[in-house]
Design an enzyme around this catalytic site. Sequence first.
Site, PDB file in Angstrom:
ATOM      1  N   ASP A  62       4.299   1.126  -5.552  1.00 50.75           N
ATOM      2  CA  ASP A  62       2.895   1.105  -5.140  1.00 50.75           C
ATOM      3  C   ASP A  62       2.566   2.446  -4.485  1.00 50.75           C
ATOM      4  O   ASP A  62       3.358   2.967  -3.696  1.00 50.75           O
ATOM      5  CB  ASP A  62       2.637  -0.007  -4.117  1.00 50.75           C
ATOM      6  CG  ASP A  62       2.727  -1.398  -4.725  1.00 50.75           C
ATOM      7  OD1 ASP A  62       2.940  -1.501  -5.950  1.00 50.75           O
ATOM      8  OD2 ASP A  62       2.593  -2.372  -3.959  1.00 50.75           O
ATOM      9  N   HIS A 113      -3.676  -0.736  -8.377  1.00 54.55           N
ATOM     10  CA  HIS A 113      -3.442  -1.325  -7.055  1.00 54.55           C
ATOM     11  C   HIS A 113      -4.789  -1.548  -6.364  1.00 54.55           C
ATOM     12  O   HIS A 113      -4.869  -1.666  -5.138  1.00 54.55           O
ATOM     13  CB  HIS A 113      -2.547  -0.408  -6.216  1.00 54.55           C
ATOM     14  CG  HIS A 113      -1.912  -1.094  -5.042  1.00 54.55           C
ATOM     15  ND1 HIS A 113      -1.512  -2.410  -5.052  1.00 54.55           N
ATOM     16  CD2 HIS A 113      -1.603  -0.630  -3.791  1.00 54.55           C
ATOM     17  CE1 HIS A 113      -0.989  -2.727  -3.886  1.00 54.55           C
ATOM     18  NE2 HIS A 113      -1.043  -1.674  -3.097  1.00 54.55           N
ATOM     19  N   HIS A 117      -7.763  -1.210   0.099  1.00 49.27           N
ATOM     20  CA  HIS A 117      -6.536  -1.934   0.443  1.00 49.27           C
ATOM     21  C   HIS A 117      -6.883  -3.081   1.389  1.00 49.27           C
ATOM     22  O   HIS A 117      -6.639  -3.026   2.599  1.00 49.27           O
ATOM     23  CB  HIS A 117      -5.514  -0.979   1.080  1.00 49.27           C
ATOM     24  CG  HIS A 117      -4.101  -1.428   0.885  1.00 49.27           C
ATOM     25  ND1 HIS A 117      -3.495  -2.335   1.709  1.00 49.27           N
ATOM     26  CD2 HIS A 117      -3.190  -1.114  -0.073  1.00 49.27           C
ATOM     27  CE1 HIS A 117      -2.262  -2.551   1.302  1.00 49.27           C
ATOM     28  NE2 HIS A 117      -2.055  -1.827   0.214  1.00 49.27           N
ATOM     29  N   HIS A 207       7.865   1.637  -2.736  1.00 50.54           N
ATOM     30  CA  HIS A 207       6.612   2.355  -2.489  1.00 50.54           C
ATOM     31  C   HIS A 207       6.831   3.861  -2.623  1.00 50.54           C
ATOM     32  O   HIS A 207       7.908   4.364  -2.300  1.00 50.54           O
ATOM     33  CB  HIS A 207       6.073   2.048  -1.090  1.00 50.54           C
ATOM     34  CG  HIS A 207       5.689   0.615  -0.900  1.00 50.54           C
ATOM     35  ND1 HIS A 207       6.623  -0.368  -0.655  1.00 50.54           N
ATOM     36  CD2 HIS A 207       4.474   0.006  -0.917  1.00 50.54           C
ATOM     37  CE1 HIS A 207       5.996  -1.534  -0.533  1.00 50.54           C
ATOM     38  NE2 HIS A 207       4.703  -1.339  -0.681  1.00 50.54           N
TER      39      HIS A 207
END
Length: 248
Positions: A62, A113, A117, A207
Amino acid sequence: MKVFIFDYRKFKKQLLVFGTFFICACVITALLYQQQISPTSAKKYAIYKVKTDQKVAALTFDISWGTEVPGPVLDTLKQHNVKSTFFISGPWALKHPEFPKRIVAEGHEIASHGEEHVNLSDYSKDEVKKNILTAQKKIKEVTGVTPTLIRTPNGDWNDMVLTTAEELNYKVIQWSADSLDWKKPGVQAIVDRVLKKTQPGAIILMHASDTCLQTPEALPLVLEGLKQQGYKLVTVSELLKYGEATID
Protein backbone atom coordinates in the site's frame (compact mmCIF):
# COMPACT_ATOMS: atom_id res chain seq x y z
CA MET A 1 -84.75 -35.75 26.44
CA LYS A 2 -81.63 -33.59 26.04
CA VAL A 3 -82.12 -30.42 24.03
CA PHE A 4 -79.22 -29.14 21.89
CA ILE A 5 -78.77 -25.38 22.13
CA PHE A 6 -76.64 -23.72 19.43
CA ASP A 7 -74.22 -21.15 20.91
CA TYR A 8 -73.60 -18.71 18.07
CA ARG A 9 -71.05 -16.61 19.95
CA LYS A 10 -68.96 -19.65 20.82
CA PHE A 11 -69.16 -20.90 17.25
CA LYS A 12 -68.09 -17.51 15.89
CA LYS A 13 -65.10 -17.45 18.25
CA GLN A 14 -64.02 -20.96 17.22
CA LEU A 15 -64.41 -20.06 13.58
CA LEU A 16 -62.23 -16.98 14.05
CA VAL A 17 -59.50 -19.01 15.76
CA PHE A 18 -59.61 -21.65 13.05
CA GLY A 19 -59.49 -19.03 10.31
CA THR A 20 -56.51 -17.29 11.86
CA PHE A 21 -54.69 -20.60 12.21
CA PHE A 22 -55.48 -21.50 8.60
CA ILE A 23 -54.19 -18.16 7.26
CA CYS A 24 -50.97 -18.43 9.29
CA ALA A 25 -50.40 -21.95 8.02
CA CYS A 26 -50.86 -20.78 4.44
CA VAL A 27 -48.40 -17.89 4.89
CA ILE A 28 -45.74 -20.11 6.46
CA THR A 29 -46.16 -22.71 3.70
CA ALA A 30 -45.81 -20.02 1.04
CA LEU A 31 -42.66 -18.63 2.65
CA LEU A 32 -41.07 -22.06 2.92
CA TYR A 33 -41.92 -22.79 -0.70
CA GLN A 34 -40.49 -19.46 -1.86
CA GLN A 35 -37.29 -20.16 0.09
CA GLN A 36 -36.95 -23.52 -1.67
CA ILE A 37 -37.36 -22.11 -5.17
CA SER A 38 -35.46 -18.85 -4.66
CA PRO A 39 -31.65 -18.86 -4.34
CA THR A 40 -30.45 -17.51 -1.03
CA SER A 41 -28.28 -14.44 -1.53
CA ALA A 42 -25.03 -15.09 0.29
CA LYS A 43 -23.47 -12.38 2.40
CA LYS A 44 -20.80 -10.48 0.53
CA TYR A 45 -17.18 -10.57 1.65
CA ALA A 46 -13.91 -9.00 0.57
CA ILE A 47 -11.16 -11.33 -0.65
CA TYR A 48 -8.55 -12.28 1.94
CA LYS A 49 -6.81 -15.25 0.31
CA VAL A 50 -7.25 -18.06 -2.21
CA LYS A 51 -7.95 -21.73 -1.53
CA THR A 52 -5.08 -23.71 -3.01
CA ASP A 53 -2.63 -26.42 -1.99
CA GLN A 54 0.12 -24.88 -4.08
CA LYS A 55 2.80 -22.79 -2.41
CA VAL A 56 1.90 -19.56 -4.11
CA ALA A 57 1.21 -16.16 -2.54
CA ALA A 58 0.70 -12.54 -3.56
CA LEU A 59 2.96 -9.86 -2.09
CA THR A 60 1.19 -6.50 -1.95
CA PHE A 61 2.15 -2.95 -1.00
CA ASP A 62 0.00 0.00 0.00
CA ILE A 63 1.26 3.50 -0.82
CA SER A 64 -0.40 6.75 0.17
CA TRP A 65 2.47 9.16 0.73
CA GLY A 66 6.21 9.72 0.50
CA THR A 67 9.13 9.18 -1.88
CA GLU A 68 11.86 7.56 0.25
CA VAL A 69 10.52 4.00 0.52
CA PRO A 70 9.00 3.25 -2.93
CA GLY A 71 12.32 3.40 -4.80
CA PRO A 72 14.25 0.93 -2.56
CA VAL A 73 11.25 -1.43 -2.52
CA LEU A 74 11.10 -1.44 -6.33
CA ASP A 75 14.88 -1.92 -6.52
CA THR A 76 14.69 -5.00 -4.29
CA LEU A 77 11.79 -6.52 -6.21
CA LYS A 78 13.68 -6.01 -9.45
CA GLN A 79 16.80 -7.66 -8.04
CA HIS A 80 14.77 -10.70 -6.98
CA ASN A 81 12.66 -10.76 -10.15
CA VAL A 82 9.42 -10.61 -8.15
CA LYS A 83 6.21 -9.02 -9.41
CA SER A 84 3.84 -7.52 -6.84
CA THR A 85 0.56 -5.64 -6.64
CA PHE A 86 0.72 -2.00 -5.55
CA PHE A 87 -2.39 -0.40 -4.08
CA ILE A 88 -1.82 3.31 -4.61
CA SER A 89 -3.90 6.31 -3.65
CA GLY A 90 -5.08 8.82 -6.24
CA PRO A 91 -3.43 11.91 -4.70
CA TRP A 92 -0.07 10.13 -4.30
CA ALA A 93 -0.13 8.93 -7.91
CA LEU A 94 -0.77 12.45 -9.18
CA LYS A 95 1.82 14.06 -6.88
CA HIS A 96 4.63 11.57 -7.57
CA PRO A 97 3.92 10.21 -11.09
CA GLU A 98 7.44 8.89 -11.57
CA PHE A 99 6.80 6.01 -9.16
CA PRO A 100 3.46 4.75 -10.52
CA LYS A 101 4.94 4.91 -14.01
CA ARG A 102 7.94 2.89 -12.86
CA ILE A 103 5.66 0.34 -11.17
CA VAL A 104 3.87 -0.27 -14.47
CA ALA A 105 7.07 -0.22 -16.55
CA GLU A 106 8.64 -2.91 -14.36
CA GLY A 107 5.72 -5.27 -14.75
CA HIS A 108 3.96 -4.87 -11.42
CA GLU A 109 0.20 -4.67 -11.01
CA ILE A 110 -1.46 -1.33 -10.31
CA ALA A 111 -4.45 -1.32 -7.98
CA SER A 112 -6.34 1.39 -6.12
CA HIS A 113 -6.12 2.46 -2.50
CA GLY A 114 -8.86 5.03 -2.94
CA GLU A 115 -8.80 8.81 -2.80
CA GLU A 116 -9.01 9.88 0.84
CA HIS A 117 -7.61 7.66 3.58
CA VAL A 118 -10.91 7.35 5.46
CA ASN A 119 -13.23 4.55 6.58
CA LEU A 120 -15.58 4.28 3.62
CA SER A 121 -18.28 2.57 5.68
CA ASP A 122 -18.83 5.90 7.46
CA TYR A 123 -19.95 7.54 4.21
CA SER A 124 -22.93 7.40 1.87
CA LYS A 125 -23.00 5.27 -1.25
CA ASP A 126 -22.60 8.35 -3.47
CA GLU A 127 -19.57 9.51 -1.48
CA VAL A 128 -17.98 6.05 -1.67
CA LYS A 129 -18.56 6.00 -5.42
CA LYS A 130 -16.99 9.44 -5.76
CA ASN A 131 -13.96 8.37 -3.70
CA ILE A 132 -13.33 5.33 -5.86
CA LEU A 133 -13.88 7.06 -9.21
CA THR A 134 -11.79 10.11 -8.30
CA ALA A 135 -8.83 7.88 -7.45
CA GLN A 136 -9.42 5.82 -10.58
CA LYS A 137 -9.29 8.91 -12.78
CA LYS A 138 -5.98 10.07 -11.28
CA ILE A 139 -4.37 6.64 -11.42
CA LYS A 140 -5.39 6.17 -15.05
CA GLU A 141 -4.21 9.68 -15.94
CA VAL A 142 -0.73 8.88 -14.61
CA THR A 143 -0.32 5.22 -15.57
CA GLY A 144 -2.76 4.63 -18.41
CA VAL A 145 -4.16 1.76 -16.35
CA THR A 146 -7.75 1.47 -15.10
CA PRO A 147 -7.45 -0.54 -11.88
CA THR A 148 -9.87 -3.38 -11.20
CA LEU A 149 -8.69 -4.18 -7.68
CA ILE A 150 -9.09 -1.94 -4.65
CA ARG A 151 -7.92 -2.15 -1.06
CA THR A 152 -10.14 0.10 0.97
CA PRO A 153 -8.32 2.47 3.36
CA ASN A 154 -7.70 0.90 6.78
CA GLY A 155 -9.14 -2.33 5.42
CA ASP A 156 -12.58 -0.96 6.26
CA TRP A 157 -15.70 -2.14 4.42
CA ASN A 158 -19.32 -3.17 4.78
CA ASP A 159 -21.94 -4.57 2.39
CA MET A 160 -22.63 -1.14 0.89
CA VAL A 161 -18.94 -0.45 0.21
CA LEU A 162 -18.49 -3.90 -1.30
CA THR A 163 -21.58 -3.59 -3.50
CA THR A 164 -20.58 -0.11 -4.67
CA ALA A 165 -17.07 -1.30 -5.57
CA GLU A 166 -18.46 -4.30 -7.46
CA GLU A 167 -20.85 -2.06 -9.39
CA LEU A 168 -17.78 -0.10 -10.52
CA ASN A 169 -16.09 -3.37 -11.65
CA TYR A 170 -13.72 -3.65 -8.69
CA LYS A 171 -12.81 -6.58 -6.50
CA VAL A 172 -12.12 -5.59 -2.88
CA ILE A 173 -8.84 -7.14 -1.73
CA GLN A 174 -7.80 -7.55 1.90
CA TRP A 175 -4.98 -9.72 3.28
CA SER A 176 -4.31 -12.86 5.29
CA ALA A 177 -0.69 -12.20 6.27
CA ASP A 178 -0.10 -8.78 7.82
CA SER A 179 3.53 -7.68 8.21
CA LEU A 180 2.53 -4.88 10.62
CA ASP A 181 5.48 -2.97 9.18
CA TRP A 182 3.62 0.30 9.77
CA LYS A 183 4.05 -0.25 13.52
CA LYS A 184 7.86 -0.24 13.07
CA PRO A 185 8.32 -3.33 15.27
CA GLY A 186 11.87 -3.93 14.03
CA VAL A 187 13.21 -5.48 10.84
CA GLN A 188 13.45 -9.03 12.18
CA ALA A 189 9.97 -8.84 13.70
CA ILE A 190 8.55 -7.90 10.29
CA VAL A 191 10.39 -10.76 8.60
CA ASP A 192 9.42 -13.34 11.21
CA ARG A 193 5.77 -12.34 11.11
CA VAL A 194 5.48 -12.59 7.32
CA LEU A 195 7.24 -15.96 7.19
CA LYS A 196 5.04 -17.31 9.98
CA LYS A 197 1.73 -15.98 8.62
CA THR A 198 2.20 -16.91 4.95
CA GLN A 199 0.30 -20.02 3.86
CA PRO A 200 -0.64 -21.34 0.39
CA GLY A 201 -2.89 -18.79 -1.30
CA ALA A 202 -1.96 -15.97 1.09
CA ILE A 203 -2.20 -12.27 0.32
CA ILE A 204 0.67 -10.54 2.13
CA LEU A 205 0.32 -6.93 3.27
CA MET A 206 3.31 -4.63 3.35
CA HIS A 207 3.65 -0.87 2.89
CA ALA A 208 5.84 1.33 0.71
CA SER A 209 4.84 4.65 2.25
CA ASP A 210 7.44 6.71 4.07
CA THR A 211 5.90 5.87 7.44
CA CYS A 212 7.35 2.37 7.03
CA LEU A 213 11.08 3.02 6.96
CA GLN A 214 11.94 -0.52 8.12
CA THR A 215 10.28 -2.14 5.10
CA PRO A 216 13.18 -1.68 2.62
CA GLU A 217 15.58 -3.47 4.96
CA ALA A 218 13.09 -6.22 5.81
CA LEU A 219 11.98 -6.92 2.24
CA PRO A 220 15.10 -8.78 0.99
CA LEU A 221 14.94 -11.09 4.01
CA VAL A 222 11.22 -11.68 3.44
CA LEU A 223 11.81 -12.60 -0.21
CA GLU A 224 14.71 -14.90 0.62
CA GLY A 225 12.78 -16.56 3.44
CA LEU A 226 9.70 -17.20 1.32
CA LYS A 227 11.86 -18.60 -1.46
CA GLN A 228 13.51 -21.00 1.00
CA GLN A 229 10.04 -22.13 2.08
CA GLY A 230 9.26 -22.92 -1.54
CA TYR A 231 6.86 -20.07 -2.27
CA LYS A 232 6.24 -18.54 -5.66
CA LEU A 233 5.22 -14.87 -5.49
CA VAL A 234 2.71 -13.51 -8.00
CA THR A 235 0.37 -10.56 -8.42
CA VAL A 236 -3.11 -10.66 -6.88
CA SER A 237 -4.78 -11.12 -10.26
CA GLU A 238 -2.53 -14.08 -10.98
CA LEU A 239 -3.19 -15.54 -7.53
CA LEU A 240 -6.95 -15.46 -8.13
CA LYS A 241 -6.44 -17.93 -10.99
CA TYR A 242 -5.10 -20.57 -8.59
CA GLY A 243 -8.34 -21.22 -6.73
CA GLU A 244 -11.48 -19.93 -5.11
CA ALA A 245 -11.24 -16.56 -3.35
CA THR A 246 -12.07 -16.87 0.32
CA ILE A 247 -12.21 -15.00 3.63
CA ASP A 248 -10.32 -17.58 5.70
